[in-house]
Scaffold this motif. Structure first.
Motif, short mmCIF file in Angstrom:
data_model
loop_
_atom_site.label_atom_id
_atom_site.label_comp_id
_atom_site.label_asym_id
_atom_site.label_seq_id
_atom_site.Cartn_x
_atom_site.Cartn_y
_atom_site.Cartn_z
N TYR A 140 119.79 2.10 6.47
CA TYR A 140 121.09 2.38 7.09
C TYR A 140 122.22 2.18 6.09
CZ TYR A 140 125.12 2.07 10.18
OH TYR A 140 126.34 2.28 10.77
N GLU A 261 115.01 1.50 20.95
CA GLU A 261 116.42 1.88 21.05
C GLU A 261 117.30 0.67 21.33
OE1 GLU A 261 117.97 4.74 20.27
OE2 GLU A 261 115.97 5.30 19.57
N TYR A 264 117.58 -1.21 18.01
CA TYR A 264 118.46 -0.51 17.07
C TYR A 264 119.93 -0.71 17.45
CZ TYR A 264 114.34 2.04 15.34
OH TYR A 264 113.13 2.38 14.78
N LYS A 265 120.21 -0.66 18.75
CA LYS A 265 121.58 -0.84 19.21
C LYS A 265 122.06 -2.25 18.90
CE LYS A 265 124.53 -0.34 23.30
NZ LYS A 265 124.57 -0.03 24.76
N ASP A 270 121.70 3.66 13.60
CA ASP A 270 121.45 4.88 14.38
C ASP A 270 120.71 5.91 13.52
OD1 ASP A 270 123.39 5.65 12.58
OD2 ASP A 270 124.88 6.22 14.08
N ASP A 272 120.01 10.43 13.11
CA ASP A 272 120.40 11.78 13.47
C ASP A 272 119.21 12.61 13.96
OD1 ASP A 272 123.19 11.56 12.57
OD2 ASP A 272 122.31 11.40 10.57
N TYR A 274 114.75 12.42 14.90
CA TYR A 274 113.48 11.72 15.02
C TYR A 274 112.34 12.70 14.75
CZ TYR A 274 115.85 7.84 17.41
OH TYR A 274 116.68 6.79 17.73
#
Length: 591
Positions: A140, A261, A264-265, A270, A272, A274
């Protein structure tokens, strides 16, 4: 143009005028503290085109600069080192030009090819763990750094959602689950499925022991354990499209996706796009066939297809089994090509994968080059070392992995414990405290992981990472908060143009450091290395901390000095915030 680039032009002009010679480049270094000067030109490399005594050459170049360049107010030569003193006006002019730019340091989008960065790419049989955390934070932050350097970036991952490890969790849930779900248990889906992966291993080991007790050798017992044979049969049924098996696979994978998810949050990352291994594992075969025609690959007598890389210092690599089925290399070739089809503006890719796969990526990149793909020269393996804990290594099958969610919670709790002991958040509401604890805890985690060069192994101690005084995320966050506190105390308008103001030596050092930020962003992007930005932010925070202790800001004698020092504090804070933003680290307004 920064100070170094500007001076390089003038030094080249000096050498051309004085010695009728052309310099390709000029070597600079920081001026040693025992000498007067702001930046040093190393004269010795000039001797390739200018003959003479380096000290004499330095004197002549220094005199030329002082006579012809407004910003140069003085110089001194120590052997072959030309120490240049820069006039304060240069720093004031630079500062006035950037002080109100909230995006200072970030380059405009360049009109060239985009970069795709792959990171995370977990298996759907367990939750994300500490190893994934390093992967995710590296991928990231490199994505964000590349964006800040002027690149268009696509963030992606390929989820490993097929294979025997998935079937192990599925089979264990069938045997021992009694129909439980994330809703019925209150567990995140990835944790629930991970529990059954551990249960499978326990049952498997028990069956092995039973077979050994009946006289089977250990190697045979491992192959013949009924639960393993059943999992292998389940995999064959999945590959054949068995409706019941596929339905169970979809249900349990969806539990895991929801859990991922949520994690990750919580981490603040994040994606763009998968990709799923269940959809990509058949890709690549057509390119193997094409490579056979062009001589990139060759077929052995048993029908398997190979690539001979011995002339390139590697070995022979199988790309298709004798029965025509693909191997991981086949899939990775096909997936890389598919990504370029999906995103035609991509001109290169970054793979964030542990260093145990170094050889795999050397082979993959070389094969793609041999297949004639021009973008293959812009592929990069962001290789990183393992993360160890003071308690030792982690093992998924035995359930001794440090869960990413538990780690985030532990970091938040540790931040709360230390902050409460220091009384730093007295007077804040519960919700305010809760949010700040999370910002401090996650900041400490990300800082500690990212400050180490990716290639190095990490020994991570959560407790040691939360330090308000040392080389840590909370220390840099605290310095940012200090700059914001100054702005809140100001009772005059500081957003006014500055004229001539005498600057303190500490202020000059701060401005010199701020000047470096765009260059640090570019350097970090070129080397795919977030640690350079961590080190930069820490050095800037230390410099400001020293300045804050030694120089009165709101207590300055003259109003123009107050205004300048408030503006400088604001700009230091903004630069720290920008540096941390590309690392995915938040800064609290109060702390």
């Amino acid at each position: 143009m920064n100070l170094q680039d500007t001076l390089e032009l003038h030094v080249k002009a000096a050498v051309k005028t004085l010695f009728k010679a052309e310099l390709e480049s000029v070597e600079f270094q920081a001026t040693r503290k025992e000498f007067a000067g702001d930046i040093t030109v190393v004269v010795f490399p000039m001797l390739r085109v200018v003959k003479g005594n380096p000290a004499v050459i330095g004197e002549q170049v220094g005199q030329y600069l002082q006579d012809n360049v407004d910003m140069v107010k003085g110089f001194n030569v120590v052997k072959g080192f030309l120490n240049i003193e820069i006039d304060d006006s240069h720093y004031i002019n630079f500062f006035n030009a950037i002080k109100d730019k909230e995006d200072y340091g970030f380059a405009e989008l360049k009109d060239d090819k985009a970069v795709m960065v792959e990171y995370s790419s977990p298996n759907t049989n367990k939750p994300l763990h500490l190893g994934h955390v390093r992967n995710v934070l590296l991928g990231y932050s490199v994505s964000e750094i590349l964006k800040a350097s002027g690149k268009k970036v696509y963030k992606t991952q390929i989820i490993n959602d097929r294979g025997i490890h998935i079937c192990k969790s599925m089979l264990a849930w069938q045997r021992f689950g009694n129909g439980e779900t994330p809703e019925s248990t209150g567990l995140k889906g990835d944790k629930l499925v991970g529990n059954y992966y551990v249960q499978f291993d326990k049952a498997y080991k028990k069956e092995i022991s039973e077979l050994i007790s009946k006289g089977q050798p250990e190697d045979e017992a491992k192959k013949n354990a009924p639960i393993l044979l059943e999992a292998q049969d389940m995999l064959r049924k999945w590959e054949a499209g068995d409706k019941e098996v596929v339905a169970l696979w979809e249900k349990m994978n969806n539990w895991v996706y929801d859990g991922f998810e949520e994690t990750y949050k919580a981490i603040g990352v994040d994606f763009d796009k998968y990709y799923y291994e269940s959809q990509t594992y058949l890709l690549g075969k057509e390119f193997i066939a094409e490579g056979l025609k062009t001589g990139v690959f060759y077929k052995k007598d048993d029908g398997s297809v190979w690539c001979d890389l011995t002339e390139d210092g590697l070995d022979e690599k199988i790309v298709l089994r004798a029965d025509g089925t693909a191997v991981y290399m086949t899939q990775d070739i096909g997936t890389a090509i598919q990504r370029i089809k999906d995103y035609p503006d991509v001109g290169g890719m970054v793979y964030t994968v542990g260093n145990e796969q170094d050889y795999h990526f050397k082979v993959l990149f070389l094969i793609l080059k041999k297949l004639g793909f021009d973008w293959a020269k812009n592929l990069y393996h962001l290789s990183y070392g393992m993360v160890d804990l003071p308690s030792g290594k982690m093992k998924s099958r035995e359930g001794t992995v440090v869960d990413a969610d538990d780690l985030i919670q532990e970091m938040t709790d540790t931040a709360q414990q230390i902050a409460d002991e220091k009384g730093k958040l007295d007077g804040y509401s519960y919700d305010e405290k809760k949010e700040i604890y999370k910002i401090i805890g996650l900041g400490a985690l990300k800082y500690q992981i990212l400050k180490v060069d990716p290639k190095k192994r990490i020994l991570f101690d959560p407790m040691e990472s939360i330090d308000f005084n040392g080389d840590s995320g909370p220390f840099v966050q605290m310095i940012y908060v200090r700059t914001r506190a100054i702005l809140r105390k100001v009772d005059f308008d500081y957003n006014v143009p500055l004229g001539t103001v005498k600057i303190h030596e500490k202020e000059k050092e701060l401005i010199k450091h701020i000047q470096l930020f765009p260059e640090v962003i570019q350097h970090s992007a070129e080397n795919y290395n977030p640690s350079a930005i961590i080190n930069y932010a820490y050095d800037l925070a230390k410099e400001y901390s020293s300045y804050y202790q030694l120089v009165p800001i709101l207590g300055a004698d003259k109003q123009e000095e107050k205004i300048f020092r408030v503006q400088l504090s604001k700009t230091v804070g903004q630069t720290i915030k920008n540096a941390f933003s590309v690392l995915g680290i938040d800064v609290p307004e109060r702390m």
